[in-house]
Design an enzyme around this catalytic site. Structure first.
Site, PDB file in Angstrom:
ATOM      1  N   CYS A 110       0.788  -1.243   0.000  1.00 16.28           N
ATOM      2  CA  CYS A 110       0.000   0.000   0.000  1.00 16.28           C
ATOM      3  C   CYS A 110       0.806   1.273   0.000  1.00 16.28           C
ATOM      4  CB  CYS A 110      -0.844   0.161   1.261  1.00 16.28           C
ATOM      5  SG  CYS A 110      -1.823  -1.155   1.748  1.00 16.28           S
TER       6      CYS A 110
ATOM      7  N   HIS B 178      -5.626   1.514   4.107  1.00 14.33           N
ATOM      8  CA  HIS B 178      -5.653   1.759   2.675  1.00 14.33           C
ATOM      9  C   HIS B 178      -5.376   3.231   2.427  1.00 14.33           C
ATOM     10  CE1 HIS B 178      -6.279   1.179  -1.442  1.00 14.33           C
ATOM     11  NE2 HIS B 178      -7.412   1.843  -1.510  1.00 14.33           N
TER      12      HIS B 178
END
Lengths: 281, 324
Positions: B90, B165
């Site tokens: 990520c 995220h």
């Protein structure tokens, strides 16, 4: 030029190995047929990895190894399955080797010793005995020069382990106690205020790239940090698997110490009573 | 983001500004990342020139992320956009999707080569090219403990650990774009007025709209600002204030420089802890406690604490030690 000896008084580990080289930018490595040996020499706590040809002992490659910087892992995609790669966290360099001993029975053993040395230059490889029934009794690698655990201690430790197993089930889902509850500020702060003599032994275990000099204040900051707390709680969880033999070896403890937190603490008490030379570097 | 089903050698990193800034340094990019506690103009003024905003949130299963919150998909976005093909990567994907769209940015050689290699690729292929860049994976992994001594191989049950995220908001070609590696395309939030706050105003609206759509309890989020490293310009300012005898300005700039340096020291300290195997220290502390004769009492107390904990959890019907 006459053949050079392969090993020197500084050599702590050596085994037959050839080199393999990456083909361009692809993921293929081609084995070089030359017969060689991989040697790990130790001088003043610094490790060097040397690859030499067995024909005349010529030095083909020499690498300096910093503790914790490199790993030696099997390349699982390789066809013959005996290809290994030496990888560094400090650079993108890769060195490929393949085992050249006709028998692969010692591959794992060599690899374990290599990796233990790569983590801790003071590690002393001890080789497995092979009895006629092929039962392997493993000696305990010592991380320091201390006398280590006596046979009586080991026996008591095994008893403790089986007691714990009997009373709580082998893989206990509820441990009796957690290291996170022992390594609390309440328990640790008195060490710094009342026992300054015990503090220097902690310095070698601080990050080597810590931007400040080792000090009691720095250690207390580290103990309170999320990274340290996470390490403690992950170790607590790992004890539930009872599979910490490798870590126990690294810490200079018998494998049985990895079976439960109780066993671990027991072995530590024994270690503490052993006196000088406990400090690993 | 259910955790590392396919980690492909990418380790999960923390989402701390110090981690991002260290990654940027490794990439040879003169930008840093700082926490943002508010999007109001005053908070942002100290961070100019602001290059991108990174919105990060803890992914909670069942939170029901809406597909599109304002804006429109732009499949023909001419800039840099890569699909995130590996869960744990990520942070790196957010950084690349941001810096891939910042013009006139100094970059290290390996980064330059990677970005030019990816030029004509579609987002999916770009994502795969990124995850197969070994040097990049190693740079990313260098901010978590070395795998060789981690406990990953023991198959420990995953805790409710940080599965964050990241979504990038930045200006490109006169519009504000939202780049989310898990979405099919970049999202265009429309043109912005260059005057006044510029693109940030539009980005703020988009982010606030997004936050509104979540029920209060379902979301933990924070904001990061990607901006130019202030140290060089602060140092230059200090120098010119000093040579022109402007002591007042010199004092103000000195103060800011000191604050910035203190922060960098803290980042360096924390990053060294992130890379470190703490088991040696853990063991040495227990040995010290034993030598001090205090280990037994500490263990006794710990047993009592555990008994209480188990009792309390059993009463509530929860499992013990399944969470961090």
């Amino acid at each position: 030029m006459p053949p050079q000896p392969l090993t020197s008084p500084q050599t702590v580990l050596a085994f037959k190995a050839g080199r393999a080289f990456r083909r361009g930018e692809t993921n293929w490595v081609d084995a070089s047929p030359e017969k060689g040996a991989l040697c790990i020499d130790r001088e003043d706590e610094m490790l060097r990895l040397l690859w030499k040809t067995r024909a005349d002992g010529d030095l083909g490659e020499e690498l300096i190894l910093f503790p914790g910087d490199a790993t030696f892992t099997r390349v699982t995609q390789a066809d013959q399955g005996r290809v290994y790669v030496l990888k560094f966290s400090s650079s993108s360099a890769r060195h490929f080797f393949y085992m050249q001993d006709t028998s692969s029975s010692r591959d794992e053993e060599f690899t374990e010793h290599v990796n233990a040395l790569l983590q801790n230059p003071s590690y002393v490889p001890v080789w497995q005995e092979r009895t006629s029934e092929d039962t392997r009794r493993r000696s305990i690698p010592q991380a320091s020069s201390s006398p280590g655990t006596s046979a009586a201690d080991l026996a008591r430790l095994r008893e403790l382990v089986s007691n714990v197993a009997r009373s709580t089930g082998i893989l206990s889902s509820t441990p009796d106690l957690a290291l996170s509850d022992i390594l609390t500020p309440a328990n640790l702060t008195p060490l710094f205020t009342e026992r300054p003599d015990l503090v220097p032994a902690l310095f070698p275990h601080l990050p080597p790239d810590l931007p400040v000099s080792p000090s009691p204040e720095a250690i207390q900051q580290i103990i309170a940090s999320p990274q340290f707390r996470t390490a403690v709680s992950s170790l607590d969880r790992a004890f539930r698997t009872g599979m910490l033999q490798g870590l126990m070896n690294q810490l200079g403890l018998p494998e049985e110490a990895g079976s439960s937190v109780e066993a671990f603490l027991y072995a530590i008490r024994e270690q503490a009573q052993g006196g000088e030379g406990m400090e690993t570097d | 983001m259910s955790g590392d089903d396919d980690s492909s050698g990418w380790q999960l990193t923390e989402s701390d500004p110090g981690v991002f800034s260290e990654l940027l340094k490794t990439l040879g990019v003169p930008l840093v990342v700082d926490d943002l506690y508010s999007l109001d103009p005053e908070s942002l003024s100290a961070l100019q020139p602001l290059r991108a905003l990174i919105f990060l949130f803890k992914w909670l299963p069942g939170a029901g992320e809406p597909e599109l919150i304002g804006g429109a998909y732009d499949p023909s976005f001419p800039g840099f956009f890569a699909h995130q093909t590996v869960n744990n990567a990520c942070a790196t994907f957010a950084v690349l999707n941001a810096i891939g769209n910042i013009p006139d940015l100094a970059q290290g050689q390996q980064l330059q080569d990677l970005l030019s290699f990816c030029t004509d690729m579609d987002p999916q292929t770009r994502g795969m090219a990124i995850t197969s860049a070994d040097w990049l994976r190693e740079a990313h992994n260098s901010l978590s403990p070395p795998v060789a001594i981690s406990l990953d191989g023991l198959g420990l049950p995953k805790t409710s650990e940080d599965a964050y995220h990241f979504v990038v908001y930045l200006p490109s070609l006169g519009s504000v774009y939202e780049l989310d590696g898990l979405k099919q395309h970049p999202v265009r939030h429309g043109t912005f007025d260059e005057r006044g706050e510029g693109w940030v105003k539009k980005a703020r609206e988009a982010i606030e709209n997004r936050i509104q759509t979540y029920p209060a309890s379902a979301l933990e989020f924070s904001l990061l600002a990607l901006h130019d490293d202030p140290l060089p310009s602060l140092q230059a300012l200090l120098h010119s204030a000093q040579v022109s005898g402007d002591h007042d300005s010199a004092a103000v700039v000195s103060q800011r420089l000191e604050e910035e340096n203190i922060k960098r020291e803290r980042w360096a300290f924390e990053n060294s802890l992130r890379r470190h195997n703490h088991f040696g220290l853990l063991h040495a502390l227990l040995v010290a406690l034993a030598k001090d004769g205090k280990l037994d009492t500490a263990a006794e107390r710990a047993r009592k604490v555990m008994k209480e904990r188990v009792k309390a959890r059993n009463a509530k019907g929860e499992a013990v030690m399944d969470e961090d």
